[in-house]
Enzyme design. Structure first.
Site, PDB file in Angstrom:
ATOM      1  N   GLU A 146       5.094  11.584   1.923  1.00 24.11           N
ATOM      2  CA  GLU A 146       4.431  10.774   0.781  1.00 24.11           C
ATOM      3  C   GLU A 146       2.796  10.502   1.081  1.00 24.11           C
ATOM      4  O   GLU A 146       2.534  10.219   2.008  1.00 24.11           O
ATOM      5  CB  GLU A 146       5.063   9.142   0.785  1.00 24.11           C
ATOM      6  CG  GLU A 146       6.505   9.371   0.086  1.00 24.11           C
ATOM      7  CD  GLU A 146       7.285   7.934   0.498  1.00 24.11           C
ATOM      8  OE1 GLU A 146       6.383   7.107   0.827  1.00 24.11           O
ATOM      9  OE2 GLU A 146       8.223   8.225   1.083  1.00 24.11           O
ATOM     10  N   ASP A 148       1.204  -3.942   0.751  1.00 21.84           N
ATOM     11  CA  ASP A 148       1.195  -3.449   2.100  1.00 21.84           C
ATOM     12  C   ASP A 148       0.554  -4.609   3.189  1.00 21.84           C
ATOM     13  O   ASP A 148      -0.234  -5.159   2.860  1.00 21.84           O
ATOM     14  CB  ASP A 148       0.124  -2.198   1.940  1.00 21.84           C
ATOM     15  CG  ASP A 148       0.581  -0.857   1.291  1.00 21.84           C
ATOM     16  OD1 ASP A 148       1.602  -0.600   1.770  1.00 21.84           O
ATOM     17  OD2 ASP A 148       0.178  -0.414   0.492  1.00 21.84           O
TER      18      ASP A 148
END
Lengths: 394, 254
Positions: free
Chosen positions: B45, B56
């Site tokens: 990814e 995140d």
């Protein structure tokens, strides 16, 4: 045209809920329940009682005689600065804390820039005996020390947001991350008409008490519910949403939104989102926001911490794009002068945010018999240091 | 057949690595990719950095901030990897937030991905409803697989909707958290893994968030088809650089 939110959570092209799946259950729970809960008689009763007995509503609609004379028009000030905690923010935190309790949440999180929304959240958490965590940018913690102390006195934990630019947008990111990590027991009290649907609509409804009162008060004073114009400053836009709310569908009422131009729209240090922003996604909402060509969100600037936000609520983005709202931007210098003028003319020290709304009268001319209602969203106590430094008052 | 679907048919547990493009140095994107392939990972990814990555934790945030400071942009990434299919054969997925894609132009973005040979996209803040209403047709036109996330809080009903909308794999977030937060798996997670396994979804699941070593990789792939490592890999990259990649991968899957 419809200026309110539609079933899918959009104001025209703007709004929606662009959130990671981790937030979906929380936001969905709120979406399914918020209108139902708000309409419960029991909720309404408690909300109205607290606004009256605790916040001190209704706030006066004050005819500013000397200010009006100076500008040759009739100016009324909606005195949200007289609310408990010093600004309109508490209308929303009272509403949301009651919502949180009914949804069975016992832990409250919030973001704050200047600290006004943080103080208003810490206040209602103290009132209800709920745990309160406020995220605040590391830079804002330094420059807003008195509000940090207030929050701590009220029992809140203030967490420093150390990511990104360390200001309001980063504090909001951190609050959202907290919510991702605490998905079941926590309610996030967003302070403005921003964020994923249903937040913009829920916050606007809680703040709509402002225009609800203006209608009644103006009927008494002028024999009509509708002014010719309503004026408010817009950062995220919650005080503006509140005073516009009941006039959105009255075309005879002009809507004026005042943004912070900072050091000038093209100075590179500005927060005038309608002039500088493009359509994009910020904090879960599709709206106008300041960003690079590559879609990275940029840091705004205004002398007023409450207007220092790179986006604008989706309702306001729609008012701008549809032409329903007139958008004016005011520089730091003009706002500061307007604030000082109000002190001398009316004996009222306004918040610098609110001073932006007062500053439009220099250039934006109104007719003599126009009735113009300005939302005086907050008081200037929190800004004393800025006023002192700016005008060398010490 | 799309490389993702093909890879998922292999009879093994898949190891996928997330890294931030343009990190630690702007021109590290391709060297990191090639070293990962050499080390034997199954899927990669490529993270397109964003200024405000809501899902995140600190590690990926900081790598994104650094990458942006280094000068990473959407156009730059596409330019860096334009010839990647000459050397790399495994499935490649671009993972990023929706705003940079929106500014680049959704169709233009999909077209560029397709021309490069990207197989799928993960956009955590592009929700299912918006995707289906506005973007699905474009993604499909360019044979890009949209990968959706599920979490322990996602209802069975919604998981089934997501399963129906997906063609590839489902990204199974291991716990209620941002990236890089968890330390090891508890019984709660194991129950969740088994609950999802029992749903018999048509799409295989790949677990992400909280995978950092051999033990967590094994635990996650007991029921799931594979696992994704992000923050732990970025941390290693920060400390040891590209030279550390091969021994890191060996430590996960000896």
């Amino acid at each position: 045209m419809n200026y309110n939110v539609n079933e899918k959570g959009y104001y025209g092209d703007f709004g929606g809920a662009y959130i990671p799946e981790m937030l979906y259950p929380n936001v969905e729970e709120l979406r399914q329940n918020y209108i139902k809960v708000m309409q419960e008689p029991d909720f309404q009763k408690e909300f109205k009682e607290l606004l009256k007995e605790y916040v001190g509503r209704p706030t006066p609609l004050y005819y500013a005689k000397r200010f009006s004379e100076k500008y040759g028009t009739k100016v009324y000030l909606k005195r949200e600065d007289l609310c408990h905690t010093g600004a309109h923010k508490v209308n929303n935190t009272i509403g949301q804390i009651l919502m949180a309790k009914r949804l069975g949440k016992n832990r409250i999180i919030a973001e704050t820039g200047a600290g006004q929304h943080g103080v208003a959240t810490a206040t209602v958490c103290a009132l209800m005996g709920l745990e309160c965590i406020v995220y605040m940018g590391a830079i804002d913690i330094k420059r807003q020390a008195p509000n940090v102390a207030r929050m701590k006195m009220l029992g809140a934990t203030v967490v420093s947001a150390e990511s990104g630019s360390k200001t309001l947008k980063d504090a909001t990111n951190e609050a959202i991350r907290d919510w991702i990590n605490n998905p079941t027991d926590t309610h996030y009290i967003i302070g403005s008409v921003v964020g994923p649907h249903p937040y913009p609509d829920m916050v606007a409804r809680f703040q709509s008490v402002i225009s609800e009162e203006v209608k009644k008060q103006l009927l008494e004073k002028e024999g009509r519910e509708n002014p010719d114009y309503v004026v408010a400053c817009v950062g995220g836009g919650s005080n503006a949403a509140g005073i516009f709310y009941h006039y959105l569908d009255k075309p005879e009422v002009g809507i004026i939104a005042v943004e912070a131009a900072g050091k000038g729209i093209h100075s590179g240090e500005s927060a005038a989102t309608s002039a500088l922003g493009k359509e994009g996604i910020i904090h879960g909402s599709k709206t106008l926001l300041m960003q690079t060509d590559d879609g990275q969100i940029t840091e705004p600037y205004s002398i007023s911490a409450g207007l220092d936000y790179p986006g604008v609520g989706p309702m306001h983005a729609h008012l701008f794009r549809s032409g329903r709202g007139e958008f004016i931007s005011v520089t730091d210098a003009d706002a500061m002068q307007a604030g000082l003028d109000l002190c001398k003319l009316e004996g009222i020290i306004p918040a610098i945010e609110s001073s932006h709304a007062l500053a439009i009268f220099e250039d934006r001319k109104f007719r003599k018999d126009d009735v113009v209602v300005v939302n005086l969203s907050g008081r200037g106590d929190k800004d004393l240091n800025t006023y002192i430094e700016y005008f060398d008052l010490a | 057949m799309n490389r993702i679907n093909k890879k998922l048919q292999e009879d093994k547990k898949l190891l996928s690595i997330y890294f931030t493009a343009g990190y630690p140095k702007l021109e590290d994107t391709v060297p990191v990719l090639e070293e990962l392939v050499k080390s034997g990972v199954d899927m990669i990814e490529i993270g397109l950095p964003f200024s405000d990555p809501l899902a995140d934790g600190p590690t990926i945030q900081e790598s994104s901030t650094t990458a942006l400071k280094n000068g990473m942009t959407t156009a730059k990434l596409f330019d860096q990897i334009k010839d990647i299919r000459k050397t790399v054969d495994i499935p490649l997925i671009v993972m990023g937030y929706f705003n940079p894609m929106l500014q680049y132009g959704v169709e233009k973005f999909c077209k560029a991905c397709s021309e490069i040979g990207i197989d799928g996209l993960i956009m955590p803040d592009l929700p299912l409803a918006e995707y289906e209403e506005h973007y699905k047709a474009t993604f499909e036109k360019y044979d890009l697989k949209m990968v959706f996330l599920i979490t322990p809080q996602t209802s069975d009903k919604r998981i089934k909707q997501i399963d129906t909308a997906s063609d590839g794999f489902i990204y199974m977030v291991s716990s209620a958290s941002t990236t890089g937060k968890t330390s090891g798996f508890s019984n709660v997670q194991r129950d969740y893994f088994e609950r999802i396994d029992a749903l018999n979804l048509k799409n295989p699941q790949i677990v992400g968030f909280g995978i950092k070593d051999e033990e967590t990789f094994k635990a996650a792939t007991k029921t799931a088809k594979g696992a994704i490592i992000g923050s732990a890999f970025i941390k290693m990259l920060t400390e040891k650089g590209i030279e550390g990649i091969s021994s890191f991968i060996k430590s996960i899957r000896p």
